[in-house]
Scaffold this active site. Structure first.
Site: not given
Ligand SMILES: Cc1cc2nc3c(=O)[nH]c(=O)nc-3n(C[C@H](O)[C@H](O)[C@H](O)COP(=O)(O)O)c2cc1C
Length: 344
Positions: A66-68, A90, A115, A119, A148, A181, A184, A186-187, A222, A251
């Protein structure tokens, strides 16, 4: 080849590179023969299908975290790159701008990212319309889509359950599974919803809406990698009690331990969730713990520090049913799914 391209891309702002490269890929995919060529280049061998969560068929176990693709803008492109599933979001009920930029940072020495996006998304109405169009156009697509869902920043925690309900109801016809979710960093205050009573309220409410439906959808939770053992135990007990369909572990982390990046650089970057290689060990530990404590009763999607086939194998051997990449995609490039799947 990607290493060279990466060294050029890393000269520019991470968020700008993210959207520019995805938009370029979108342009390429809008031309039939180029799309077919990309698919041919990046599609993994279809030798590792997985069936899980009420009979969902994943063509391979490698998904995008999620988040990509927060707004479901790049599904066709991500399908061309071979992903077995994509978790959009999300998504929140109302659109949000997210935190001020810059809010995404690379830590190349640690193969990591930090990051604090907050959201940023176009809101559930817009995303639902986009998903509806996708489903109508691509009715034969085998790409599994996860939704998500989260709460708006302005919604107080006591009313968070309403935000989850709104997103759940809107997205229900168009996604294959849901991820709640609450993890995170960041909220502000969001992670407090991982506390047992708050979680129970949100998840039980969603289950009550979901179960009577003609086509109930799997609901997963999550979790943060920073939970204590006792908190993970609470989550597991609750998951069993309310028959949750699975967990996503994990996360991003707020920890900054054992990084090679200098303290001064970390201070300049500031707050945010750390992802990538530094998360790898902790994420595997949690997957293993959940799997052992539940005798594999609760399916787990592993997320955190997956770059290679060995990383994916480590997660699957720890008990995960599926894996997701995010930071690995940035560091390894568009062939990551093909490379991981080739040797699984
Ligand atoms: C820039 C960025 C934004 C993300 N946004 C979300 C998000 O909106 N919702 C969420 O559940 N996880 C978000 N994540 C977390 C990722 O989905 C993932 O769980 C986390 O980065 C760990 O995986 P990785 O080590 O492969 O990056 C975000 C991660 C990154 C790097």
């Amino acid at each position: 080849m990607y290493k060279l391209l990466r060294s050029i891309l890393f000269l520019f702002s991470p968020e700008w590179v993210h959207y520019s490269s995805m938009n370029l890929l979108k342009l390429a995919c809008s031309i039939g023969f180029k799309r077919r060529f990309l698919k041919w280049c990046f599609s993994p061998p279809s030798s590792f299908p997985v069936t899980i969560f009420l009979g969902l068929n994943f063509k391979n176990p490698v998904g995008l975290g999620a988040g990509f693709d927060k707004n479901a803008r790049y599904l066709r492109e991500l399908e061309c790159l071979g992903f077995g599933f994509v978790e959009i979001g999300t998504v929140t009920p109302l659109p949000q701008a997210g935190n001020e930029k810059p809010r995404l940072f690379r830590l190349p020495k640690d193969k990591a990212l930090i990051n604090r996006m907050g959201f940023n998304n176009e809101g559930v109405e817009v995303v639902t319309i986009r998903l509806k169009e996708w489903k109508e156009k691509k009715s034969n697509s085998k790409l599994i889509i996860g939704g998500n869902i989260g709460k708006n920043k302005v919604t107080p925690n006591e009313e968070a359950w309403k935000d989850y309900e709104i997103c759940f109801k809107k997205l229900h016809p168009y996604v294959d599974y849901f991820v709640v979710n609450v993890s995170s960093p960041n909220t502000p205050g969001l992670r407090e919803l991982q506390e047992k009573d708050a979680l129970k309220k949100i998840l039980t409410h969603l289950q009550e809406i979901n179960k009577p439906l003609d086509q109930p959808k799997p609901i997963l939770l999550k979790i943060a990698p920073d939970l204590t053992k006792e908190q993970i135990d609470d989550v597991i007990d609750l998951a069993i009690e309310i028959k949750l369909d699975g967990l996503v572990a994990a996360n991003t982390t707020i920890s900054r331990e054992q990084l090679t990046t200098t303290k001064s650089k970390l201070e300049i970057i500031g707050a945010g969730g750390l992802s990538g290689l530094p998360l790898q060990k902790r994420s595997t530990e949690i997957v293993k713990y959940i799997s052992e404590r539940t005798n594999g009763q609760i399916p787990v999607i592993a997320s955190g520090g997956i770059f290679t086939t060995n990383d994916a194998k480590e997660k699957l051997n720890a008990g995960a049913s599926l894996v997701q990449v995010w930071t690995g995609f940035v560091y390894e490039g568009p062939a990551i799914v093909k490379r991981i799947c080739k040797n699984l």
